[in-house]
Design a protein around this motif. Structure first.
Motif, PDB file in Angstrom:
ATOM      1  N   ALA A 383       0.834  -1.206   0.000  1.00 58.57           N
ATOM      2  CA  ALA A 383       0.000   0.000   0.000  1.00 58.57           C
ATOM      3  C   ALA A 383       0.868   1.255   0.000  1.00 58.57           C
ATOM      4  O   ALA A 383       0.572   2.233  -0.702  1.00 58.57           O
ATOM      5  N   GLY A 384       1.949   1.220   0.775  1.00 60.63           N
ATOM      6  CA  GLY A 384       2.854   2.367   0.813  1.00 60.63           C
ATOM      7  C   GLY A 384       3.506   2.628  -0.531  1.00 60.63           C
ATOM      8  O   GLY A 384       3.624   3.777  -0.970  1.00 60.63           O
ATOM      9  N   LEU A 385       3.929   1.570  -1.199  1.00 67.46           N
ATOM     10  CA  LEU A 385       4.533   1.715  -2.528  1.00 67.46           C
ATOM     11  C   LEU A 385       3.525   2.293  -3.526  1.00 67.46           C
ATOM     12  O   LEU A 385       3.872   3.138  -4.361  1.00 67.46           O
ATOM     13  N   MET A 386       2.276   1.870  -3.406  1.00 67.68           N
ATOM     14  CA  MET A 386       1.238   2.394  -4.288  1.00 67.68           C
ATOM     15  C   MET A 386       1.036   3.896  -4.070  1.00 67.68           C
ATOM     16  O   MET A 386       0.891   4.659  -5.029  1.00 67.68           O
ATOM     17  N   ILE A 387       1.097   4.342  -2.817  1.00 68.15           N
ATOM     18  CA  ILE A 387       0.944   5.766  -2.517  1.00 68.15           C
ATOM     19  C   ILE A 387       2.078   6.569  -3.144  1.00 68.15           C
ATOM     20  O   ILE A 387       1.859   7.632  -3.735  1.00 68.15           O
ATOM     21  N   ILE A 388       3.295   6.056  -3.027  1.00 64.49           N
ATOM     22  CA  ILE A 388       4.451   6.754  -3.606  1.00 64.49           C
ATOM     23  C   ILE A 388       4.325   6.845  -5.123  1.00 64.49           C
ATOM     24  O   ILE A 388       4.549   7.902  -5.726  1.00 64.49           O
ATOM     25  N   LEU A 389       3.969   5.734  -5.770  1.00 59.38           N
ATOM     26  CA  LEU A 389       3.839   5.718  -7.227  1.00 59.38           C
ATOM     27  C   LEU A 389       2.749   6.669  -7.702  1.00 59.38           C
ATOM     28  O   LEU A 389       2.893   7.345  -8.732  1.00 59.38           O
ATOM     29  N   ILE A 390       1.657   6.736  -6.951  1.00 59.61           N
ATOM     30  CA  ILE A 390       0.570   7.647  -7.316  1.00 59.61           C
ATOM     31  C   ILE A 390       1.031   9.092  -7.226  1.00 59.61           C
ATOM     32  O   ILE A 390       0.754   9.907  -8.116  1.00 59.61           O
ATOM     33  N   GLN A 391       1.763   9.436  -6.157  1.00 59.30           N
ATOM     34  CA  GLN A 391       2.235  10.809  -6.017  1.00 59.30           C
ATOM     35  C   GLN A 391       3.234  11.168  -7.118  1.00 59.30           C
ATOM     36  O   GLN A 391       3.222  12.283  -7.636  1.00 59.30           O
ATOM     37  N   LEU A 392       4.087  10.226  -7.487  1.00 62.12           N
ATOM     38  CA  LEU A 392       5.013  10.466  -8.588  1.00 62.12           C
ATOM     39  C   LEU A 392       4.261  10.629  -9.908  1.00 62.12           C
ATOM     40  O   LEU A 392       4.650  11.436 -10.767  1.00 62.12           O
ATOM     41  N   ALA A 393       3.172   9.870 -10.088  1.00 58.55           N
ATOM     42  CA  ALA A 393       2.363  10.008 -11.289  1.00 58.55           C
ATOM     43  C   ALA A 393       1.680  11.373 -11.336  1.00 58.55           C
ATOM     44  O   ALA A 393       1.526  11.961 -12.408  1.00 58.55           O
TER      45      ALA A 393
END
Length: 403
Positions: A383-393
């Motif tokens: 879930a944490g990795l998904m949050i980071i990827l979304i913010q980078l997107a």
């Protein structure tokens, strides 16, 4: 000790209930109420688990008062370096957002109600000096002040919700997202709104490393924001149309704009008083909680004494950088909350998960129930990795930005 448990839970809750109180209704207007409800529950569960994991890691590393010290013991210099970057970036960014939000609210309110125009920089300096003074005195003073402010904030919330709920329009709560993919774009902002984990090491020390006190403090402290966010979003998004909230979000000084918008809608002196006090108290309790965690971290890193002069030196290191950010970037309130999520994921999920894995390898005997759950840790890390990827997107403009 029971009083300390209550005070600690309120510090944790107050840390979350700050900028999130303003960001939540604005973000909800963009994504819709029901998707926002799903995000609230998801982020509450993730934040609660990560908070408990941070507490157990700190308990397993006696003599430390922050994740920086714990990372040094368990992960060596690389882990300590990553911890230092995340531990500095997150609270500094949040403190800058709180200073900006509080100063903007002060200026907007004075201009709207009294036609008094203050320089933004002067308001930011006044806000910073006030809260720095409370923290310099002692952690107990933060406990007492936060306890009083939190109770007053709850009173204002109850009054405000009681006045707004009868005027809620169900149609406003059933509005659709303004664009595709916007729900995912809101995830980092919502996670940041439950960001209390940097305060947990201070709570562990304050409660004398007693799990029977620490765990309830974390659970209660994280659940209170969930309940309050839900009531707050229903009250705000149910009385203001989606278009008005989106316009407030995209304008300058969203804190004061939201307060003024609700005041004008209500047309009541009670609503005006309640919403103004509530906004001030929400920012104040959050500012105190985040700044306390940063203060203790810097005190440990720079080995400052606990005397008044030592605490004053730590306060200067703590408050001057975010004050400078607030002075030079006065319109960064909502944007910085999304980027703070990256540091929060590293600090609250990534590092504790790695340290828990190290502790299990060293000794499986005596492991706490929280740390001895690899499946939950994998889910949290995903879930944490998904949050980071979304913010980078969002930064790459692949997903629409919130604010």
């Amino acid at each position: 000790m029971q009083n300390r448990l209550i005070g600690s839970a309120l510090i944790i809750a107050g840390t979350s209930l700050g900028a999130g109180m303003i960001a939540m209704p604005l973000a909800t207007a963009v994504i819709g109420f029901w998707p926002a409800l799903v995000l609230m529950v998801f982020n509450w569960a993730l934040a609660t688990y990560s908070g408990l994991l941070v507490a157990e890691v700190c308990r397993a590393c006696p003599g430390t008062t922050s994740l920086y010290g714990a990372a040094g013991q368990l992960l060596g210099r690389p882990g300590q370096f990553i911890a230092s970057l995340a531990t500095l970036f997150l609270p500094y960014a949040l403190c800058a957002a709180y200073i900006t939000g509080a100063a903007g609210h002060l200026n907007g309110s004075l201009a709207h109600w009294f036609s008094i125009a203050l320089p933004q920089g002067f308001s930011a300096i006044c806000v910073t000096a006030l809260f720095a003074g409370v923290i310099v005195i002692s952690t107990s003073s933060v406990d007492l002040v936060t306890r009083g402010l939190f109770m007053l904030k709850v009173m204002m919330l109850v009054m405000l919700i009681g006045l707004l709920l009868p005027k809620v329009e169900p149609a406003y709560l059933n509005t659709m997202p303004v664009s595709e993919g916007v729900m995912w774009a809101a995830l980092p902002l919502f996670f940041t709104s439950f960001g209390f984990q940097a305060t947990v090491p201070s709570i562990v020390r304050y409660l004398d490393d007693k799990p029977a006190q620490i765990r309830p403090a974390v659970i209660i402290g994280s659940t209170l924001p969930l309940i309050i966010y839900l009531l707050w979003v229903i009250g705000t998004n149910g009385v203001l149309p989606q278009g008005s909230l989106v316009a407030i979000q995209n304008g300058q000084d969203p804190v004061s704009a939201l307060v003024i918008g609700l005041t004008q809608f209500g047309g009541s002196v009670w609503i005006s008083t309640a919403i103004n006090l509530f906004a001030i108290l929400a920012l104040a309790t959050s500012f105190l909680g985040v700044a306390l965690g940063l203060f203790d971290y810097l005190s440990e890193v720079f080995r400052r004494a606990g005397s008044f002069s030592g605490r004053l030196q730590t306060a200067l290191i703590t408050f001057i950088p975010p004050l400078l950010v607030a002075l030079y970037f006065p319109d960064s309130f909502i944007t910085v909350l999304g980027f703070a999520a990256i540091a929060l994921v590293v600090l609250a999920i990534g590092l504790p998960t790695c340290m828990a894995l190290t502790l299990r390898k060293v000794s499986k005997e005596g492991a706490s129930p929280i740390m001895d759950q690899p499946i939950l840790q994998i889910l949290a890390a995903t879930a944490g990795l998904m949050i980071i990827l979304i913010q980078l997107a969002i930064a790459a403009k692949i997903l629409p930005a919130i604010g």
